[in-house]
Design a protein around this motif. Structure first.
Motif, PDB file in Angstrom:
ATOM      1  N   PRO A  22      26.796  47.361  34.116  1.00 38.90           N
ATOM      2  CA  PRO A  22      26.965  48.535  34.950  1.00 38.90           C
ATOM      3  C   PRO A  22      28.414  48.821  35.296  1.00 38.90           C
ATOM      4  CG  PRO A  22      26.439  46.670  36.306  1.00 38.90           C
ATOM      5  CD  PRO A  22      26.487  46.171  34.899  1.00 38.90           C
ATOM      6  N   ARG A  23      28.616  49.978  35.863  1.00 32.52           N
ATOM      7  CA  ARG A  23      29.937  50.368  36.346  1.00 32.52           C
ATOM      8  C   ARG A  23      30.214  49.719  37.701  1.00 32.52           C
ATOM      9  NH1 ARG A  23      31.752  56.660  37.331  1.00 32.52           N
ATOM     10  NH2 ARG A  23      33.834  56.231  38.146  1.00 32.52           N
ATOM     11  N   SER A  24      29.153  49.514  38.472  1.00 30.53           N
ATOM     12  CA  SER A  24      29.313  48.982  39.815  1.00 30.53           C
ATOM     13  C   SER A  24      29.518  47.470  39.800  1.00 30.53           C
ATOM     14  CB  SER A  24      28.077  49.292  40.654  1.00 30.53           C
ATOM     15  OG  SER A  24      28.120  48.601  41.879  1.00 30.53           O
ATOM     16  N   PRO A  25      30.459  46.968  40.614  1.00 26.39           N
ATOM     17  CA  PRO A  25      30.669  45.516  40.667  1.00 26.39           C
ATOM     18  C   PRO A  25      29.457  44.760  41.189  1.00 26.39           C
ATOM     19  CG  PRO A  25      31.985  46.651  42.339  1.00 26.39           C
ATOM     20  CD  PRO A  25      31.435  47.698  41.439  1.00 26.39           C
ATOM     21  N   SER A  26      28.600  45.409  41.936  1.00 22.43           N
ATOM     22  CA  SER A  26      27.427  44.720  42.487  1.00 22.43           C
ATOM     23  C   SER A  26      26.447  44.304  41.409  1.00 22.43           C
ATOM     24  CB  SER A  26      26.721  45.613  43.509  1.00 22.43           C
ATOM     25  OG  SER A  26      26.229  46.784  42.890  1.00 22.43           O
ATOM     26  N   GLY A  27      26.605  44.829  40.203  1.00 19.44           N
ATOM     27  CA  GLY A  27      25.689  44.508  39.129  1.00 19.44           C
ATOM     28  C   GLY A  27      26.044  43.280  38.317  1.00 19.44           C
ATOM     29  N   TYR A  28      27.132  42.609  38.669  1.00 16.80           N
ATOM     30  CA  TYR A  28      27.600  41.459  37.903  1.00 16.80           C
ATOM     31  C   TYR A  28      27.307  40.168  38.646  1.00 16.80           C
ATOM     32  CZ  TYR A  28      29.872  44.682  34.757  1.00 16.80           C
ATOM     33  OH  TYR A  28      30.099  45.671  33.841  1.00 16.80           O
ATOM     34  N   ARG A  29      26.810  39.191  37.906  1.00 10.88           N
ATOM     35  CA  ARG A  29      26.400  37.941  38.517  1.00 10.88           C
ATOM     36  C   ARG A  29      27.533  36.942  38.674  1.00 10.88           C
ATOM     37  NH1 ARG A  29      21.203  35.180  35.961  1.00 10.88           N
ATOM     38  NH2 ARG A  29      20.507  37.285  36.444  1.00 10.88           N
ATOM     39  N   TYR A  30      28.439  36.906  37.719  1.00 13.12           N
ATOM     40  CA  TYR A  30      29.474  35.872  37.715  1.00 13.12           C
ATOM     41  C   TYR A  30      30.862  36.498  37.856  1.00 13.12           C
ATOM     42  CZ  TYR A  30      25.557  33.248  35.823  1.00 13.12           C
ATOM     43  OH  TYR A  30      24.332  32.677  35.639  1.00 13.12           O
ATOM     44  N   TRP A  31      31.713  35.812  38.633  1.00 13.92           N
ATOM     45  CA  TRP A  31      33.053  36.322  38.923  1.00 13.92           C
ATOM     46  C   TRP A  31      34.085  35.217  38.832  1.00 13.92           C
ATOM     47  CZ3 TRP A  31      34.287  41.390  39.962  1.00 13.92           C
ATOM     48  CH2 TRP A  31      33.209  42.255  40.144  1.00 13.92           C
ATOM     49  N   GLY A  32      35.294  35.603  38.427  1.00 17.38           N
ATOM     50  CA  GLY A  32      36.416  34.699  38.506  1.00 17.38           C
ATOM     51  C   GLY A  32      37.081  34.804  39.871  1.00 17.38           C
ATOM     52  N   GLN A  33      38.150  34.039  40.055  1.00 14.70           N
ATOM     53  CA  GLN A  33      38.851  34.001  41.335  1.00 14.70           C
ATOM     54  C   GLN A  33      39.904  35.089  41.466  1.00 14.70           C
ATOM     55  OE1 GLN A  33      38.011  31.939  43.975  1.00 14.70           O
ATOM     56  NE2 GLN A  33      36.257  31.690  42.610  1.00 14.70           N
ATOM     57  N   GLY A  34      40.269  35.705  40.362  1.00 14.80           N
ATOM     58  CA  GLY A  34      41.212  36.810  40.414  1.00 14.80           C
ATOM     59  C   GLY A  34      42.633  36.406  40.066  1.00 14.80           C
TER      60      GLY A  34
END
Length: 122
Positions: free
Chosen positions: A103-115
């Motif tokens: 998705p375009r929305s960040p809420s749709g992603y399960r995994y994230w890095g620290q940035g």
């Protein structure tokens, strides 16, 4: 499960270039939709670009023609080539992955890095 680690951020002058990397581990990287997002102080996290499993790409209007998202499945690495950067590109940049959605929305992603921080000076 997938672990994501971003790198490549730093300080750059307006009009310059920077390449961000996101190393993935822990799962079959090629089966995930991958995206780059950014968040500036006081603002919501927003999409920069995403790349589907097929390799199809999509970009935010603000970066079209300047940024390029790509991936190297053999190296389990996602990239964001940033060209002709502007002060408004200053933000913390995150990569994200999801095994089901793209998705375009960040809420749709399960995994994230620290940035990784990108700062563009005029």
């Amino acid at each position: 499960q997938v672990q994501l680690v971003e790198s490549g951020g730093g300080s750059v002058h307006t009009g310059g270039s920077l390449r961000l990397s996101c190393a993935a581990s822990g799962s079959t990287y090629s089966r995930y939709c991958m995206g780059w997002f950014r968040q500036a102080p006081g603002k919501e996290r927003e999409e920069v670009a995403r790349i589907y499993i097929s390799g199809l790409t999509a970009y935010a209007d603000s970066v079209k023609g300047r940024f390029t998202i790509s991936k190297d499945n053999a190296k389990n690495t996602l990239y964001l080539q940033m060209n002709i950067v502007k002060p408004e590109d200053t933000a913390m940049y995150y990569c994200a992955a999801d095994p089901v959605n793209c998705p375009r929305s960040p809420s749709g992603y399960r995994y994230w890095g620290q940035g990784t921080q990108v700062t563009v000076s005029s």
